[in-house]
Motif scaffolding. Structure first.
Motif, PDB file in Angstrom:
ATOM      1  N   LYS A   1      -2.518  -1.142  -7.392  1.00  0.00           N
ATOM      2  CA  LYS A   1      -3.099  -1.792  -6.025  1.00  0.00           C
ATOM      3  C   LYS A   1      -2.838  -3.254  -5.894  1.00  0.00           C
ATOM      4  O   LYS A   1      -3.274  -4.006  -6.692  1.00  0.00           O
TER       5      LYS A   1
ATOM      6  N   ASP B   1       1.032   4.177  -2.918  1.00  0.00           N
ATOM      7  CA  ASP B   1       0.679   5.678  -2.550  1.00  0.00           C
ATOM      8  C   ASP B   1       1.796   6.364  -3.028  1.00  0.00           C
ATOM      9  O   ASP B   1       1.658   7.498  -3.552  1.00  0.00           O
TER      10      ASP B   1
ATOM     11  N   ASP C   1       0.777  -1.269   0.060  1.00  0.00           N
ATOM     12  CA  ASP C   1      -0.093  -0.003  -0.106  1.00  0.00           C
ATOM     13  C   ASP C   1       0.738   1.299  -0.080  1.00  0.00           C
ATOM     14  O   ASP C   1       0.450   2.131  -0.863  1.00  0.00           O
ATOM     15  N   GLU C   2       1.840   1.122   0.913  1.00  0.00           N
ATOM     16  CA  GLU C   2       2.871   2.469   0.847  1.00  0.00           C
ATOM     17  C   GLU C   2       3.568   2.476  -0.647  1.00  0.00           C
ATOM     18  O   GLU C   2       3.431   3.785  -0.998  1.00  0.00           O
TER      19      GLU C   2
END
Length: 322
Positions: free
Chosen positions: A309, A302, A298-299
Motif C-alpha cells: 500500500k 488491489d 490503490d488500484e
C-alpha cells in the motif's frame, strides 16, 4: 521488413508566456553537474536538443549531463539510487519505485495525448477487438504506463492481465518480437507507437483515447531535491518556457526533436499533432495529479501488481514560495 538489429538501432539506441510559480527552497551550494535521465519524447528531449538547460545554468557554473533510457522503470531505478538527479516517466513507474524504497520525489507533471498510446496487432491478425486478446501473447514493459493502459483496456472487455499471456519487454525488444511474429499484440507509447504504425505489417487495435488519462511526471532524486531545491525549481521553470515556445513553433520543434532523437521528422510530426498534444502543459504536482496517482496506486495494490500500500503524498516535493 526491419530486422532486430535495425529495430534496436532505430528505436532503442542510447546516445501565454508567464512562468509557473516554481520557487527556490532547500538551496545549498550548487551542484557541479546536473545529471538528467531522458527518453526519446517530450519537452525534456527538446530541452536537450536546444541546450536550454545548459544555457540556464551556465552563469552558475553548473554543467548538465544526459543519460538516455528506453522506458521509465530503469530511469527511476537510476534516479532512486542517486545515479541521476532528474528525469521524466509515465504514471506507473513511480509506484514501483516508491514500493521498492527508491529515494525519489514527484517534482512536476506534464500531460500527453491519450491517443499517443496504442495496442498494436499484425495487419493480417484475426484479432479485431480487445476481447480477442484473451489467451494471446501481449507485450508491454511491466511497470510502465503501457502496463496501466493494458490493464484498463482489458477491463473494457471484462478481462484482466491474468487472461492474457503477458510478456515483459522493453520497447526495442518488443518491437523486434513484434516484427518477428513472436507476440500477438504490443502495447506501446509514442514515439515508438508512431514509428510502428507506419510499418505495413502493423494495425492499431485500440488507442488510449477514452480508456486512460495521460499523466506523466518529472521526478527528482530525494536527496537532490532536499539539497538543491533552487536548481530543481529552475529546471521546471525552464521546461515550462521551452514547452510553451515549442508549441508555438511546431515546425522548428519537429526539426530539433528529429535531430536529437534520431526519429524522422514525419514521425515527430505525427507525435506532436495528435489530438490533445501540448508540450506546454508542464505544471507542479497539483492535488488533481496526486489524486490520480493515489487512485492508480490503490488500484494496482488491489490487483496485486504493486506489492504494498502506498501513500503518494509521502514523496511529493512541494516548492515553497521564496
Amino acid at each position: 521488413m526491419i530486422n532486430r538489429r535495425q529495430t534496436l538501432a532505430f528505436l532503442g539506441a542510447a546516445a501565454a508566456a508567464t512562468t509557473l510559480p516554481f520557487a527556490a527552497h532547500g538551496a545549498s551550494e550548487s551542484p557541479k553537474t546536473l545529471r538528467i535521465g531522458w527518453q526519446k519524447n517530450g519537452v525534456l528531449a527538446l530541452a536537450k536538443g536546444n541546450g536550454a538547460l545548459e544555457k540556464r545554468f551556465e552563469q552558475r557554473g553548473i554543467d548538465v549531463s544526459w543519460s538516455e533510457f528506453s522506458s521509465g522503470p530503469p530511469l527511476l531505478e537510476a534516479l532512486g539510487a542517486g545515479a541521476i538527479d532528474f528525469g521524466p516517466t509515465g504514471d506507473v513507474p513511480p509506484l514501483f519505485a516508491q514500493a521498492a524504497g527508491g529515494n525519489l520525489v514527484y517534482a512536476g507533471t506534464y500531460r500527453g495525448p491519450p491517443a499517443g498510446s496504442a495496442i498494436l496487432v499484425h495487419k493480417d491478425s484475426p484479432l479485431q477487438s480487445i476481447a480477442d486478446l484473451k489467451g494471446k501473447r501481449v507485450a508491454f514493459k511491466r511497470g510502465s504506463s503501457a502496463h496501466n493502459f493494458t490493464v484498463k483496456a482489458l477491463r473494457t472487455a471484462g478481462l484482466s492481465v491474468t487472461d492474457i499471456v503477458a510478456s515483459d519487454l522493453s520497447p526495442p525488444d518488443a518491437a523486434a518480437a513484434f516484427t518477428a511474429g513472436q507476440i500477438d499484440a504490443w502495447t506501446i507509447w509514442d514515439p515508438y507507437f508512431a514509428v510502428a504504425e507506419k510499418r505495413p505489417e502493423a494495425r492499431v487495435l485500440a488507442t488510449g483515447k477514452g480508456i486512460v488519462e495521460s499523466w506523466s511526471f518529472f521526478l527528482s532524486n530525494g536527496e537532490f531535491a532536499a539539497s538543491h531545491g533552487d536548481v530543481l525549481a529552475d529546471v521546471l521553470d525552464e521546461l515550462t518556457l521551452v514547452g510553451r515556445s515549442a508549441q508555438d513553433n511546431l515546425d522548428e520543434t519537429v526539426r530539433i526533436l528529429a535531430k536529437i532523437t534520431g526519429v524522422p521528422e514525419d514521425i515527430q510530426k505525427v507525435v506532436l499533432t495528435r489530438e490533445g498534444a501540448d508540450l506546454g502543459r508542464v505544471a507542479g504536482v497539483t492535488p488533481e495529479a496526486i489524486a490520480y496517482q493515489q487512485a492508480l496506486a490503490d488500484e494496482f495494490f488491489d490487483l496485486k501488481i504493486v506489492p504494498k500500500k502506498l501513500n503518494v503524498s509521502d514523496i511529493v516535493w512541494r516548492a515553497k514560495q521564496a
